[in-house]
Design a protein around this motif. Structure first.
Motif, PDB file in Angstrom:
ATOM      1  N   ARG A  44     -13.172 -17.827  28.052  1.00 28.81           N
ATOM      2  CA  ARG A  44     -15.078 -17.877  27.938  1.00 28.81           C
ATOM      3  C   ARG A  44     -14.821 -17.749  28.974  1.00 28.81           C
ATOM      4  N   PHE A  45     -14.300 -18.821  29.956  1.00 28.49           N
ATOM      5  CA  PHE A  45     -15.056 -20.174  30.780  1.00 28.49           C
ATOM      6  C   PHE A  45     -14.478 -18.692  32.054  1.00 28.49           C
ATOM      7  N   VAL A  46     -13.835 -17.949  32.285  1.00 32.76           N
ATOM      8  CA  VAL A  46     -13.459 -16.870  33.204  1.00 32.76           C
ATOM      9  C   VAL A  46     -14.868 -16.246  33.062  1.00 32.76           C
ATOM     10  N   LYS A  47     -14.973 -15.773  32.064  1.00 28.52           N
ATOM     11  CA  LYS A  47     -16.665 -14.990  31.566  1.00 28.52           C
ATOM     12  C   LYS A  47     -17.547 -15.447  31.608  1.00 28.52           C
ATOM     13  N   ARG A  95     -22.494 -11.996  36.568  1.00 30.83           N
ATOM     14  CA  ARG A  95     -23.866 -11.569  37.506  1.00 30.83           C
ATOM     15  C   ARG A  95     -24.703 -10.887  36.805  1.00 30.83           C
ATOM     16  N   LEU A  96     -25.548 -10.409  37.239  1.00 31.59           N
ATOM     17  CA  LEU A  96     -27.017  -9.980  36.770  1.00 31.59           C
ATOM     18  C   LEU A  96     -26.551  -8.568  37.379  1.00 31.59           C
ATOM     19  N   PRO A  97     -26.760  -7.085  36.656  1.00 31.73           N
ATOM     20  CA  PRO A  97     -26.526  -6.216  37.209  1.00 31.73           C
ATOM     21  C   PRO A  97     -27.506  -6.081  38.294  1.00 31.73           C
ATOM     22  N   ASN A  98     -26.961  -4.746  39.269  1.00 35.03           N
ATOM     23  CA  ASN A  98     -27.757  -4.031  40.711  1.00 35.03           C
ATOM     24  C   ASN A  98     -29.505  -4.335  40.468  1.00 35.03           C
ATOM     25  N   ARG A  99     -29.282  -3.129  38.995  1.00 39.77           N
ATOM     26  CA  ARG A  99     -31.233  -3.417  39.557  1.00 39.77           C
ATOM     27  C   ARG A  99     -31.891  -4.729  39.083  1.00 39.77           C
ATOM     28  N   PHE A 100     -31.130  -6.012  39.188  1.00 38.39           N
ATOM     29  CA  PHE A 100     -32.168  -7.188  39.623  1.00 38.39           C
ATOM     30  C   PHE A 100     -32.498  -7.318  40.249  1.00 38.39           C
ATOM     31  N   LEU A 101     -31.440  -6.673  41.764  1.00 40.32           N
ATOM     32  CA  LEU A 101     -31.844  -6.981  42.954  1.00 40.32           C
ATOM     33  C   LEU A 101     -33.245  -7.232  43.480  1.00 40.32           C
ATOM     34  N   LYS A 102     -33.370  -6.079  42.761  1.00 39.44           N
ATOM     35  CA  LYS A 102     -34.593  -5.417  43.441  1.00 39.44           C
ATOM     36  C   LYS A 102     -36.517  -6.419  42.322  1.00 39.44           C
ATOM     37  N   ILE A 103     -35.614  -6.538  41.405  1.00 44.70           N
ATOM     38  CA  ILE A 103     -36.640  -7.101  40.450  1.00 44.70           C
ATOM     39  C   ILE A 103     -36.701  -8.340  40.820  1.00 44.70           C
ATOM     40  N   GLY A 104     -35.479  -9.320  41.624  1.00 44.22           N
ATOM     41  CA  GLY A 104     -35.307  -9.944  42.426  1.00 44.22           C
ATOM     42  C   GLY A 104     -36.220 -10.167  44.241  1.00 44.22           C
TER      43      GLY A 104
END
Lengths: 149, 66
Positions: A13-16, A21-30
């Motif tokens: 659970r800790f490793v998970k 990380r958020l998926p790549n599409r969130f980069l554009k949203i950011g």
């Protein structure tokens, strides 16, 4: 559940959690959130409407949220090297952030008193200033480390 | 750490991009490994070994400063 399987479950659970990380599409949203926040700040600065202190605080928060989303979004191709570079960039951001928080108040105080006789009183940095600096350093270092890899 | 990835890739006659796709990394990562700027993990080394059909020692070797 015995002790070993309980520890294993906790570890997984800790490793998970640390690999999240958020998926790549969130980069554009950011980027969009950061852009809109900056535009909002500039517009608010030009049209000095009274009682807009809450708007300033809102744009500061959305700017930080946007940069955080950019920071934790995956690359198009996320591999072990990008994970390593990201970890390095977080380390630089953390170290420089601490140095910045410790040194910058004295710099501001010194410059203020040199420029104006009897300038500003000593004051610590705000959380926005420190967080913005750390996120900027992280994003900048990550971009540069990827560029020169 | 020195490596002969570039030679092995030339033997297979594949581009950096094709090699990157086969082992699931970016082209820039392959470029960095070939230029000895990045030492890959054991998992990646074993993936390369499987692809080249050779033991890891055949294309990775320790340098004097390792």
């Amino acid at each position: 559940m015995n002790k070993e399987s309980f520890i294993e479950c906790e570890r997984k659970r800790f490793v998970k959690l640390i690999k999240f990380r958020l998926p790549n599409r969130f980069l554009k949203i950011g980027i969009a959130i950061v852009g809109l926040s900056l535009i909002g700040m500039v517009v608010r600065g030009f049209f000095h409407v009274s009682d807009t202190e809450w708007l300033k605080l809102l744009f500061q928060k959305t700017l930080l949220v946007g940069m955080l989303i950019m920071s934790i979004s995956k690359d198009k191709i996320e591999d072990e090297m990008t994970i390593q570079l990201r970890a390095q960039s977080y380390m630089y951001a953390f170290v420089l952030g601490v140095v910045y928080a410790l040194v910058m108040p004295y710099v501001e105080f010194g410059v203020s008193n040199v420029v104006n006789n009897g300038g500003e009183a000593y004051k610590d940095l705000g959380d926005f200033q420190v967080l913005l600096f750390m996120l900027m350093i992280q994003l900048m270092f990550y971009h540069n480390l990827k560029r020169y890899r | 750490m020195h490596n002969k990835i570039k030679i092995e890739r030339a033997i297979l006659n594949i581009t950096q991009d094709e090699l990157a796709q086969k082992i699931g990394v970016s082209r820039q990562t392959i470029n960095s490994i070939e230029a000895n700027r990045y030492v890959p993990s054991t998992v990646l080394a074993l993936k390369l070994s499987k692809l080249f059909k050779k033991p890891v020692n055949d294309f990775f070797e320790l340098s004097e400063d390792d």
